[in-house]
Design an enzyme around this catalytic site. Structure first.
Site, short mmCIF file in Angstrom:
data_model
loop_
_atom_site.label_atom_id
_atom_site.label_comp_id
_atom_site.label_asym_id
_atom_site.label_seq_id
_atom_site.Cartn_x
_atom_site.Cartn_y
_atom_site.Cartn_z
NE ARG A 39 -4.27 -1.81 1.75
CZ ARG A 39 -5.26 -2.13 2.57
NH1 ARG A 39 -5.19 -1.77 3.85
NH2 ARG A 39 -6.30 -2.82 2.15
N GLY A 371 -14.33 -3.53 1.53
CA GLY A 371 -15.69 -3.01 1.55
C GLY A 371 -16.03 -2.16 0.34
#
Length: 389
Positions: A39, A371
């Site tokens: 990331r 999500g």
């Protein structure tokens, strides 16, 4: 749902300007150090783009769930040295209200240390906006949240999607927004209940819907098959039938297992057998799709031009019940490598399953967002993206 958004180039001349950039620094840590810098590497293209345009960067990010409290073990400070190495430049670290240094890149302490972050408090959003001249969101993983650092601040400054987020949004648009047809989707995992909205949206969007994992058992049960001791949400029988009927209405072919791999025990290398759907004993657990199913599904992929994947086909964590997931993933990877299939996948289990199959690097795009990826598959508007329109 088509996503419209601006890019960094749309912000105009950044010379001497400061870009407030929302990023994802929620990285795994081990003994106080970053254990996986994937990331962090995703932050670099946007930082480089702003600095090459002679701008300055202030990074906003959250870590964990401190619930509006200052939790020292959730500080972003231990991540800064690893980020500096990835970026190849000095990185400053400051609290939101502290005087800032003159570093070209600055990280602000965990946005979720402020109670107003998750409440999308206008005062906090204004404080974030006060840090710079333009706003860039490069954190797709947080785009489904209407928080002060993802949605509130975007209303107060000229805004755009970052390089990594822009690439993600373009990949998603290519997969479901304006895809090359035929489109196939693989949806697996344990429970139908967790992906009801995904299934309901996909039957209206795709040409082929492949259902695997424990979810498939619920659909097989709804069709009258005895699934033995398998994981099955029997109370969703009518819901499954409605989804199948809606698929017919929209011309979507639903593909369920025609044979299955069963075992009496839920453990790796348990004694198992491949059987037809009418041969499942009362004490059998269906743990994977069978070999005939896999052959048929590979043919489906070979007929498709676009594939969206979320969730495994079986209990892939335990050999040999990873067979269907691995075979299908490898087929998708081969077709992608051959230039015959555009492949987009996302979700934690999905990424792990594709990595296990050795197929991850061949996919056109892998989303690390959980999500947000699911909500996109549900066809829902993502506040952090809508704010960039």
């Amino acid at each position: 749902m088509k996503m419209t958004f601006k890019r960094i180039a749309d912000l105009g001349d950044l010379t001497g300007k400061t870009a407030v950039v929302r990023v994802d620094l929620n990285v795994p840590m081990a003994e106080g150090s970053v254990a996986d810098d994937t990331r962090l590497k995703a932050v670099k293209p946007t930082v480089d783009a702003v600095i090459s345009a002679e701008g300055r960067v202030i990074l906003l990010a959250h870590y964990g769930r401190p619930k509006g409290q200052v939790v020292p073990e959730m500080s972003l400070k231990p991540i800064v040295p690893a980020l500096a190495r990835v970026l190849g430049r000095d990185v400053g670290f400051y609290g939101l209200d502290e005087p800032k240094g003159n570093e070209a890149v600055i990280v602000i302490e965990n946005t979720r240390f402020h109670a107003g972050e998750e409440a999308n408090d206008p005062t906090l959003a204004a404080a974030f906006a006060g840090l710079g001249d333009v706003y860039i969101n490069d954190a797709f993983s947080a785009a489904h949240r209407a928080h002060a650092s993802t949605e509130g601040v975007a209303k107060l400054l000229p805004c755009a999607a970052g390089e990594t987020m822009g690439a993600e949004l373009q990949a998603l648009e290519n997969a479901l927004g304006a895809p090359v047809k035929p489109v196939a989707a693989v949806v697996g995992g344990a429970k139908v209940s967790s992906k009801l909205a995904v299934l309901e949206n996909l039957v209206e969007k795709v040409d082929h819907l492949i259902i695997g994992g424990g979810m498939a058992n619920t659909f097989l049960f709804a069709q009258g098959y005895d699934v033995g001791a398998s994981l099955c949400e029997k109370d969703l029988r009518d819901t499954a039938l409605v989804i199948l009927e809606n698929a017919k209405t929209h011309g979507c072919a639903v593909h369920l297992p025609t044979d299955v791999v069963v075992a009496k025990e839920f453990k790796a290398h348990a004694e198992n057998r491949a059987v037809g759907l009418t041969e499942v004993d009362a004490d059998d657990m269906i743990l994977d799709a069978g070999p005939e199913t896999v052959k048929a599904l590979v043919s489906v992929l070979e007929s498709a031009k676009t594939l969206v994947w979320n969730g495994p086909m079986g209990a892939f964590e335990m050999e040999p019940f990873d067979m269907a997931t691995v075979a299908l993933a490898q087929a998708a990877a081969r077709l992608t490598d051959e230039g015959k299939l555009l492949t987009v996948a996302g979700g934690g289990d999905t990424v792990a399953a594709l990595a296990h199959a050795g197929a991850k690097d061949s996919f056109t795009h892998i989303s690390t967002a959980g999500g947000a990826f699911l909500e996109w598959m549900e066809g829902r508007e993502l506040p952090g993206v809508a704010a960039l329109g």
